[in-house]
Scaffold this active site. Structure first.
Site, PDB file in Angstrom:
ATOM      1  N   GLU A   7      47.072  53.912  38.340  1.00 62.16           N
ATOM      2  CA  GLU A   7      47.945  52.925  37.680  1.00 62.16           C
ATOM      3  C   GLU A   7      49.360  52.929  38.249  1.00 62.16           C
ATOM      4  O   GLU A   7      50.121  51.992  38.014  1.00 62.16           O
ATOM      5  CB  GLU A   7      47.997  53.198  36.171  1.00 62.16           C
ATOM      6  CG  GLU A   7      46.684  52.902  35.471  1.00 62.16           C
ATOM      7  CD  GLU A   7      46.663  53.314  34.007  1.00 62.16           C
ATOM      8  OE1 GLU A   7      45.700  52.970  33.315  1.00 62.16           O
ATOM      9  OE2 GLU A   7      47.601  54.010  33.546  1.00 62.16           O
ATOM     10  N   HIS A  25      51.464  53.927  29.272  1.00 59.21           N
ATOM     11  CA  HIS A  25      50.924  53.083  28.191  1.00 59.21           C
ATOM     12  C   HIS A  25      49.826  53.767  27.366  1.00 59.21           C
ATOM     13  O   HIS A  25      48.891  53.098  26.902  1.00 59.21           O
ATOM     14  CB  HIS A  25      50.473  51.734  28.756  1.00 59.21           C
ATOM     15  CG  HIS A  25      49.350  51.804  29.755  1.00 59.21           C
ATOM     16  ND1 HIS A  25      49.251  50.962  30.835  1.00 59.21           N
ATOM     17  CD2 HIS A  25      48.244  52.612  29.824  1.00 59.21           C
ATOM     18  CE1 HIS A  25      48.149  51.242  31.519  1.00 59.21           C
ATOM     19  NE2 HIS A  25      47.523  52.238  30.921  1.00 59.21           N
ATOM     20  N   HIS A  79      47.115  61.017  35.661  1.00 56.03           N
ATOM     21  CA  HIS A  79      46.177  61.326  34.575  1.00 56.03           C
ATOM     22  C   HIS A  79      44.751  61.007  34.993  1.00 56.03           C
ATOM     23  O   HIS A  79      44.519  60.167  35.850  1.00 56.03           O
ATOM     24  CB  HIS A  79      46.531  60.649  33.246  1.00 56.03           C
ATOM     25  CG  HIS A  79      46.532  59.146  33.180  1.00 56.03           C
ATOM     26  ND1 HIS A  79      47.310  58.342  33.974  1.00 56.03           N
ATOM     27  CD2 HIS A  79      45.871  58.291  32.353  1.00 56.03           C
ATOM     28  CE1 HIS A  79      47.140  57.066  33.637  1.00 56.03           C
ATOM     29  NE2 HIS A  79      46.265  57.006  32.672  1.00 56.03           N
ATOM     30  N   HIS A 131      42.041  47.011  31.007  1.00 52.15           N
ATOM     31  CA  HIS A 131      41.128  48.137  30.766  1.00 52.15           C
ATOM     32  C   HIS A 131      39.763  47.681  30.245  1.00 52.15           C
ATOM     33  O   HIS A 131      39.129  48.372  29.454  1.00 52.15           O
ATOM     34  CB  HIS A 131      41.740  49.114  29.766  1.00 52.15           C
ATOM     35  CG  HIS A 131      42.969  49.805  30.238  1.00 52.15           C
ATOM     36  ND1 HIS A 131      44.201  49.192  30.267  1.00 52.15           N
ATOM     37  CD2 HIS A 131      43.175  51.070  30.694  1.00 52.15           C
ATOM     38  CE1 HIS A 131      45.107  50.052  30.717  1.00 52.15           C
ATOM     39  NE2 HIS A 131      44.520  51.192  30.989  1.00 52.15           N
TER      40      HIS A 131
HETATM   41  C1  DHB Z   1      45.236  57.344  28.024  1.00 55.11           C
HETATM   42  C2  DHB Z   1      45.930  56.914  29.161  1.00 55.11           C
HETATM   43  C3  DHB Z   1      45.737  55.623  29.643  1.00 55.11           C
HETATM   44  O1  DHB Z   1      46.361  55.120  30.756  1.00 55.11           O
HETATM   45  C4  DHB Z   1      44.866  54.747  29.006  1.00 55.11           C
HETATM   46  O2  DHB Z   1      44.745  53.495  29.491  1.00 55.11           O
HETATM   47  C5  DHB Z   1      44.162  55.173  27.887  1.00 55.11           C
HETATM   48  C6  DHB Z   1      44.337  56.469  27.394  1.00 55.11           C
HETATM   49  C7  DHB Z   1      45.423  58.730  27.462  1.00 55.11           C
HETATM   50  O3  DHB Z   1      46.040  59.592  28.108  1.00 55.11           O
HETATM   51  O4  DHB Z   1      44.983  58.960  26.319  1.00 55.11           O
HETATM   52 FE    FE Z   2      45.633  53.118  31.304  1.00 56.06          FE
END
Ligand code: DHB
Ligand code: FE
Length: 282
Positions: A242, A12, A195, A59
């Site tokens: 996540e 997302h 991430h 978030h």
């Molecule tokens: C990004 C990834 C995410 O899961 C999020 O909530 C906000 C930003 C990103 O990689 O930019």
């Molecule tokens: Fe996220």
């Protein structure tokens, strides 16, 4: 009754919504990512869901660090998209399905999941992003949604084992929902894969772990329950946690699952982008 037609898991990253708004899907940076949705769209045309239960993490739009439910279920008649400051287009409110929401809440409470019930809930990119990716041609999506929020943003996280059990309980609750004609339910898991956005490991991605996790979802979905919250941060990055939303959405398919679609692309923004469709094997 109601039955699950399948589970779609989707990254997302907010920048995806800007790429769609700017019609950049065919640009070299984006093409390998957006190409992964073609067979997802074909599959959705086949299974024609009536409602989506979307497992996601908030978030800071709806819950902040001062009040953080571990699990929450939206029971609202509609869900408005709040402005998070990402500069992404704001979308029309999504209709809810309060009757299915309350059935889920009652069934989950009966199974001793003490969920927070939300008769008002704002949604952020974790909801609008998969919805736009799944129905890109729709100006506003009219499919009713039931948001299920899992805390993946503040320690202590629910364990993978608990998320797996929650997903199974959601699956049983859906099977026991009384509807005529049968209600076709799409599960969505929103977030991941590996991430990390902040700190000295910003930009961290772990392809080997992502692929192992995604493989496990088909054949042995409980595999990831061996990891603690701290382990998951180490393996998948602080936002890679996540993946618990994917696990929950998978576990709702009780028993064997078959992979219908899969795409993996590194990176989109700071994220290992994954798109997965599973359907019940039986
Ligand atoms: C990004 C990834 C995410 O899961 C999020 O909530 C906000 C930003 C990103 O990689 O930019
Ligand atoms: Fe996220």
């Amino acid at each position: 009754m109601a039955r699950i037609v399948g589970s779609v898991m989707s990254t997302h990253v907010p920048a995806i919504l800007n790429a769609i708004a700017r019609h950049e899907e065919a640009d070299p940076y984006w093409k390998p990512f957006f190409d992964g949705y073609e067979n997802v769209h074909a599959w959705l045309d086949e299974v024609r869901p009536d409602v989506a239960v979307i497992v996601h993490n908030d978030h800071g739009m709806n819950f902040f660090l001062d009040k953080m439910p571990t699990f929450a279920v939206g029971c609202a008649p509609e869900y408005r998209h709040g402005d998070e400051g990402w500069g992404i287009p704001t979308v029309d409110p999504y209709p809810g399905h309060p009757d299915l929401s309350w059935h889920l809440v009652e069934a989950l409470m009966a199974e001793e999941f003490d969920v927070t019930t939300c008769q008002e809930m704002l949604v952020d990119h974790a909801v609008t992003n998969p919805m736009k990716l799944l129905w890109p041609e729709h100006e506003s999506v009219t499919l009713p949604i039931v948001p299920v929020t899992v805390n993946t943003v503040m320690f202590p996280y629910p364990s993978a084992k608990r998320c797996f059990a929650l997903g199974e309980a959601i699956g049983r609750a859906i099977s026991s929902y009384d509807a005529e004609p049968d209600l076709r339910v799409l599960m969505i898991g929103s977030g991941g894969l590996s991430h990390q956005l902040e700190g000295t490991r910003a930009g961290f991605i772990n392809k080997a772990f992502d692929l192992r996790f995604v493989d496990s979802l088909t054949e042995e979905p409980a595999w990831v329950t061996q990891f603690s919250g701290e382990d998951l941060v180490k393996e998948a990055g602080s936002q890679g946690v996540e993946l618990l939303t994917w696990l929950t959405a998978r576990a709702a398919i009780i028993g064997a699952a078959r992979r219908v679609a899969w795409n993996y692309h590194i990176p989109i923004s700071n994220t290992a982008a994954g798109t997965l469709v599973l359907e019940p094997a039986a």
